[in-house]
Design a protein around this motif. Structure first.
Motif, PDB file in Angstrom:
ATOM      1  N   LEU A  40       0.807  -0.995   0.035  1.00 40.29           N
ATOM      2  CA  LEU A  40       0.022   0.048  -0.045  1.00 40.29           C
ATOM      3  C   LEU A  40       0.916   1.195  -0.126  1.00 40.29           C
ATOM      4  O   LEU A  40       0.523   2.265  -0.822  1.00 40.29           O
ATOM      5  CB  LEU A  40      -0.771   0.108   1.398  1.00 40.29           C
ATOM      6  CG  LEU A  40      -1.930  -0.943   1.247  1.00 40.29           C
ATOM      7  CD1 LEU A  40      -2.743  -1.064   2.656  1.00 40.29           C
ATOM      8  CD2 LEU A  40      -2.897  -0.991   0.226  1.00 40.29           C
ATOM      9  N   HIS A  41       2.024   1.125   0.875  1.00 37.92           N
ATOM     10  CA  HIS A  41       2.911   2.011   0.551  1.00 37.92           C
ATOM     11  C   HIS A  41       3.536   2.585  -0.883  1.00 37.92           C
ATOM     12  O   HIS A  41       3.994   3.737  -0.815  1.00 37.92           O
ATOM     13  CB  HIS A  41       4.098   2.004   1.853  1.00 37.92           C
ATOM     14  CG  HIS A  41       3.432   2.579   3.193  1.00 37.92           C
ATOM     15  ND1 HIS A  41       3.120   1.456   4.282  1.00 37.92           N
ATOM     16  CD2 HIS A  41       3.389   3.623   3.898  1.00 37.92           C
ATOM     17  CE1 HIS A  41       2.899   2.186   5.105  1.00 37.92           C
ATOM     18  NE2 HIS A  41       2.901   3.446   5.078  1.00 37.92           N
ATOM     19  N   ALA A  42       3.673   1.429  -1.412  1.00 35.54           N
ATOM     20  CA  ALA A  42       4.184   1.689  -2.778  1.00 35.54           C
ATOM     21  C   ALA A  42       3.335   2.637  -3.686  1.00 35.54           C
ATOM     22  O   ALA A  42       3.649   3.172  -4.936  1.00 35.54           O
ATOM     23  CB  ALA A  42       4.425   0.569  -3.359  1.00 35.54           C
ATOM     24  N   MET A  43       2.034   2.838  -3.078  1.00 30.85           N
ATOM     25  CA  MET A  43       1.095   3.746  -4.305  1.00 30.85           C
ATOM     26  C   MET A  43       1.242   5.070  -4.070  1.00 30.85           C
ATOM     27  O   MET A  43       0.688   5.709  -4.780  1.00 30.85           O
ATOM     28  CB  MET A  43      -0.577   3.504  -3.461  1.00 30.85           C
ATOM     29  CG  MET A  43      -0.850   2.010  -3.728  1.00 30.85           C
ATOM     30  SD  MET A  43      -1.011   1.513  -5.373  1.00 30.85           S
ATOM     31  CE  MET A  43      -2.258   2.526  -5.960  1.00 30.85           C
ATOM     32  N   THR A  44       2.223   5.593  -3.153  1.00 29.20           N
ATOM     33  CA  THR A  44       2.467   7.006  -3.110  1.00 29.20           C
ATOM     34  C   THR A  44       3.207   7.308  -4.503  1.00 29.20           C
ATOM     35  O   THR A  44       3.122   8.565  -4.903  1.00 29.20           O
ATOM     36  CB  THR A  44       3.353   7.404  -1.922  1.00 29.20           C
ATOM     37  OG1 THR A  44       4.364   6.841  -2.002  1.00 29.20           O
ATOM     38  CG2 THR A  44       2.601   7.553  -0.800  1.00 29.20           C
ATOM     39  N   TYR A  96      -1.881  18.343  10.553  1.00 29.30           N
ATOM     40  CA  TYR A  96      -1.338  18.566   9.401  1.00 29.30           C
ATOM     41  C   TYR A  96       0.194  18.740   9.649  1.00 29.30           C
ATOM     42  O   TYR A  96       0.910  18.382   9.033  1.00 29.30           O
ATOM     43  CB  TYR A  96      -2.024  19.707   8.663  1.00 29.30           C
ATOM     44  CG  TYR A  96      -1.405  20.154   7.542  1.00 29.30           C
ATOM     45  CD1 TYR A  96      -1.569  19.264   6.286  1.00 29.30           C
ATOM     46  CD2 TYR A  96      -0.493  21.308   7.480  1.00 29.30           C
ATOM     47  CE1 TYR A  96      -0.890  19.794   5.221  1.00 29.30           C
ATOM     48  CE2 TYR A  96       0.025  21.450   6.403  1.00 29.30           C
ATOM     49  CZ  TYR A  96       0.022  20.816   5.355  1.00 29.30           C
ATOM     50  OH  TYR A  96       0.756  21.256   4.140  1.00 29.30           O
ATOM     51  N   GLY A  97       0.327  19.650  10.636  1.00 24.26           N
ATOM     52  CA  GLY A  97       1.679  20.227  10.876  1.00 24.26           C
ATOM     53  C   GLY A  97       2.544  19.031  11.477  1.00 24.26           C
ATOM     54  O   GLY A  97       3.705  18.630  10.758  1.00 24.26           O
ATOM     55  N   GLU A  98       2.121  18.204  11.896  1.00 22.38           N
ATOM     56  CA  GLU A  98       2.752  17.026  12.419  1.00 22.38           C
ATOM     57  C   GLU A  98       3.281  16.031  11.240  1.00 22.38           C
ATOM     58  O   GLU A  98       4.353  15.506  11.052  1.00 22.38           O
ATOM     59  CB  GLU A  98       2.171  16.058  13.475  1.00 22.38           C
ATOM     60  CG  GLU A  98       2.066  16.312  14.879  1.00 22.38           C
ATOM     61  CD  GLU A  98       1.187  15.681  15.665  1.00 22.38           C
ATOM     62  OE1 GLU A  98       1.541  15.315  16.858  1.00 22.38           O
ATOM     63  OE2 GLU A  98       0.119  15.314  15.292  1.00 22.38           O
ATOM     64  N   ALA A  99       2.324  15.865  10.157  1.00 25.56           N
ATOM     65  CA  ALA A  99       2.685  15.245   9.136  1.00 25.56           C
ATOM     66  C   ALA A  99       3.379  15.665   8.200  1.00 25.56           C
ATOM     67  O   ALA A  99       4.472  15.202   7.665  1.00 25.56           O
ATOM     68  CB  ALA A  99       1.269  14.813   8.382  1.00 25.56           C
ATOM     69  N   ALA A 100       3.558  17.003   8.093  1.00 16.91           N
ATOM     70  CA  ALA A 100       4.258  17.779   7.039  1.00 16.91           C
ATOM     71  C   ALA A 100       5.570  17.891   7.582  1.00 16.91           C
ATOM     72  O   ALA A 100       6.389  18.478   6.553  1.00 16.91           O
ATOM     73  CB  ALA A 100       3.463  19.193   6.969  1.00 16.91           C
ATOM     74  N   LEU A 119       1.547  10.911   0.169  1.00 13.07           N
ATOM     75  CA  LEU A 119       2.720  11.238   0.588  1.00 13.07           C
ATOM     76  C   LEU A 119       2.909  11.652   1.807  1.00 13.07           C
ATOM     77  O   LEU A 119       3.696  11.528   2.777  1.00 13.07           O
ATOM     78  CB  LEU A 119       3.567  12.133  -0.396  1.00 13.07           C
ATOM     79  CG  LEU A 119       5.115  11.891  -0.822  1.00 13.07           C
ATOM     80  CD1 LEU A 119       5.568  10.491  -0.872  1.00 13.07           C
ATOM     81  CD2 LEU A 119       5.500  12.906  -1.563  1.00 13.07           C
ATOM     82  N   LEU A 120       1.840  12.585   2.126  1.00 12.61           N
ATOM     83  CA  LEU A 120       1.684  13.276   3.339  1.00 12.61           C
ATOM     84  C   LEU A 120       1.303  12.341   4.488  1.00 12.61           C
ATOM     85  O   LEU A 120       1.901  12.409   5.813  1.00 12.61           O
ATOM     86  CB  LEU A 120       0.524  14.375   3.342  1.00 12.61           C
ATOM     87  CG  LEU A 120       0.642  15.056   4.544  1.00 12.61           C
ATOM     88  CD1 LEU A 120       1.497  15.909   5.029  1.00 12.61           C
ATOM     89  CD2 LEU A 120      -0.877  15.926   4.392  1.00 12.61           C
ATOM     90  N   THR A 121       0.520  11.370   4.186  1.00  9.13           N
ATOM     91  CA  THR A 121      -0.215  10.520   5.240  1.00  9.13           C
ATOM     92  C   THR A 121       0.426   9.332   5.273  1.00  9.13           C
ATOM     93  O   THR A 121      -0.048   8.365   6.355  1.00  9.13           O
ATOM     94  CB  THR A 121      -1.804  10.483   5.011  1.00  9.13           C
ATOM     95  OG1 THR A 121      -1.982   9.778   3.687  1.00  9.13           O
ATOM     96  CG2 THR A 121      -2.468  11.631   5.171  1.00  9.13           C
ATOM     97  N   TYR A 122       1.617   8.959   4.667  1.00 10.66           N
ATOM     98  CA  TYR A 122       2.340   7.935   4.576  1.00 10.66           C
ATOM     99  C   TYR A 122       2.646   7.283   5.656  1.00 10.66           C
ATOM    100  O   TYR A 122       2.427   6.328   6.205  1.00 10.66           O
ATOM    101  CB  TYR A 122       3.514   8.125   3.723  1.00 10.66           C
ATOM    102  CG  TYR A 122       4.740   6.987   3.455  1.00 10.66           C
ATOM    103  CD1 TYR A 122       4.835   6.444   2.045  1.00 10.66           C
ATOM    104  CD2 TYR A 122       5.702   6.771   4.452  1.00 10.66           C
ATOM    105  CE1 TYR A 122       5.462   5.669   2.028  1.00 10.66           C
ATOM    106  CE2 TYR A 122       6.383   5.781   4.138  1.00 10.66           C
ATOM    107  CZ  TYR A 122       6.556   5.216   2.982  1.00 10.66           C
ATOM    108  OH  TYR A 122       7.352   4.321   2.680  1.00 10.66           O
ATOM    109  N   PRO A 123       3.321   8.170   6.898  1.00 10.25           N
ATOM    110  CA  PRO A 123       3.601   7.582   7.994  1.00 10.25           C
ATOM    111  C   PRO A 123       2.644   7.407   9.111  1.00 10.25           C
ATOM    112  O   PRO A 123       2.884   6.736  10.014  1.00 10.25           O
ATOM    113  CB  PRO A 123       4.366   9.120   8.867  1.00 10.25           C
ATOM    114  CG  PRO A 123       4.654   9.984   7.721  1.00 10.25           C
ATOM    115  CD  PRO A 123       3.798   9.493   6.782  1.00 10.25           C
TER     116      PRO A 123
END
Ligand code: TYM
Length: 321
Positions: A40-44, A96-100, A119-123
């Protein structure tokens, strides 16, 4: 203790993945271990569907060939339902700030005209992987440290808001080979998505290819074998790889060669010996796709069963159930 970690099929498994992560997953077996291919992570940055399918299968075979218990293995998308639900709940726990702020997001998003939300929500999806299975230890290379830190923050915040559902995980980073560098450009880490670089060594590379890549490794003009990671990153990288393969320290490894040419030969041979059994077993496993699919289905069932109680608890305490 529950150990969990994953690898993304965004390219072929490279030496950094192997020394920094996969080899350790296989070496220190624990009964509650879980390791997975994070498709699923490869989808970014999506590979073509056919390539994604082939890379997922190849990585699954490499993990098995490296000696990871088949019972401990699964493919992330086989738990897409469970992960999708928890991912949403955790996205609503993360700012948002934590992810960015994540370094990988900044690096991969830099200079792009359009950046995917994924890409932002990946983690956050990584946090879902970790928290869903109640993992307490996450063995990773140093590039994933910050992501595991975010998973800790989200677990603590969720528990404080709703009650104790999630274990708070910690990253476990190795002493040597935590960040293997690209042989052609020691200022950057070795990366599987960097297919074009002549300095990325792949686990399934043939011995001659490995020899050639090490012979061309970028060093410096001093020709003095000494471990100095800041001043001489190219040589230090070779010494760290040699140390990881021969289980010594980079300082001790430095005593085994007196010229760069000798050092390059010694590292290449150590890497070839380290990877040979993995390459041979992986090739055999890839000849029997029915057996690979059977192992995958078994792993999916086990991981899904393990995930259920925690997912149900999260749905209950948030008022969704
Ligand atoms: P990925 O596929 O980029 O890397 C897999 C593992 O290899 C480590 N690694 C390295 N170690 C040393 N030197 C290098 N040059 C190097 N390159 C990579 C990584 O630190 C990692 O441990 N998002 C993750 C996969 C993932 C995951 C998770 C990991 C998905 N969900 C939950 C832990 C927990 C990734 O893309 O790793």
């Amino acid at each position: 203790m529950t150990r969990l970690s994953g690898i993304t099929p965004s390219g072929h498994v490279q030496l950094g993945n192997y020394l920094g992560a996969v080899r350790r997953w296989a070496a220190e077996r624990e009964p509650a271990d879980l390791f997975f291919v994070s498709d699923l992570h490869a989808m970014t940055t999506p590979p073509r569907p056919q390539r994604l399918r082939a890379l997922t299968r190849e990585q699954f075979a490499v993990l098995l060939a490296a000696g990871i218990d088949p019972d401990a293995l699964f493919v992330q998308s086989d738990l897409a339902g469970e992960l999708g639900a928890l991912n949403w709940i955790l996205e609503c726990t993360c700012s948002y700030g934590e992810a960015a702020r994540m370094i990988q997001f900044k690096e991969k998003g830099a200079g792009q005209e359009s950046v995917r939300v994924g890409l932002l929500t990946y983690p956050v999806l990584m946090a879902a992987d970790i928290l869903l299975q109640g993992a307490t230890q996450v063995p990773v290379g140093s590039d994933q440290d910050q992501h595991v830190e975010l998973a800790r923050t989200l677990a603590r915040r969720f528990n404080a808001n709703y009650g104790d559902v999630f274990a708070v995980p910690e990253a476990v980073v190795p002493k040597t080979a935590a960040r293997v560098r690209d042989l052609a450009d020691p200022s950057r880490k070795m990366e599987k998505s960097n297919q074009q670089s002549p300095g990325v060594v792949f686990v399934l590379d043939e011995p001659d290819v490995i020899r050639r890549k090490f012979r061309r490794a970028v060093t410096d003009g001093l020709d003095e074998v000494r471990y100095d990671p800041d001043g001489r990153p190219g040589v230090a990288n070779l010494l760290e790889i040699l140390a990881a393969c021969t289980e010594t320290s980079p300082y001790t490894a430095a005593e085994s060669a007196s010229t760069y040419a000798e050092l390059k030969d010694a590292v290449a041979e150590a890497v070839i010996e380290e990877l040979r059994p993995v390459r041979e077993r992986a090739r055999k496993l890839l000849d029997d796709l029915t057996e690979l699919d059977r192992i995958r289905a078994h792993g999916a069932k086990r991981a899904s069963e393990r995930a259920q109680p925690r997912l149900q608890a999260a749905l209950r305490v948030t008022g969704l159930r």
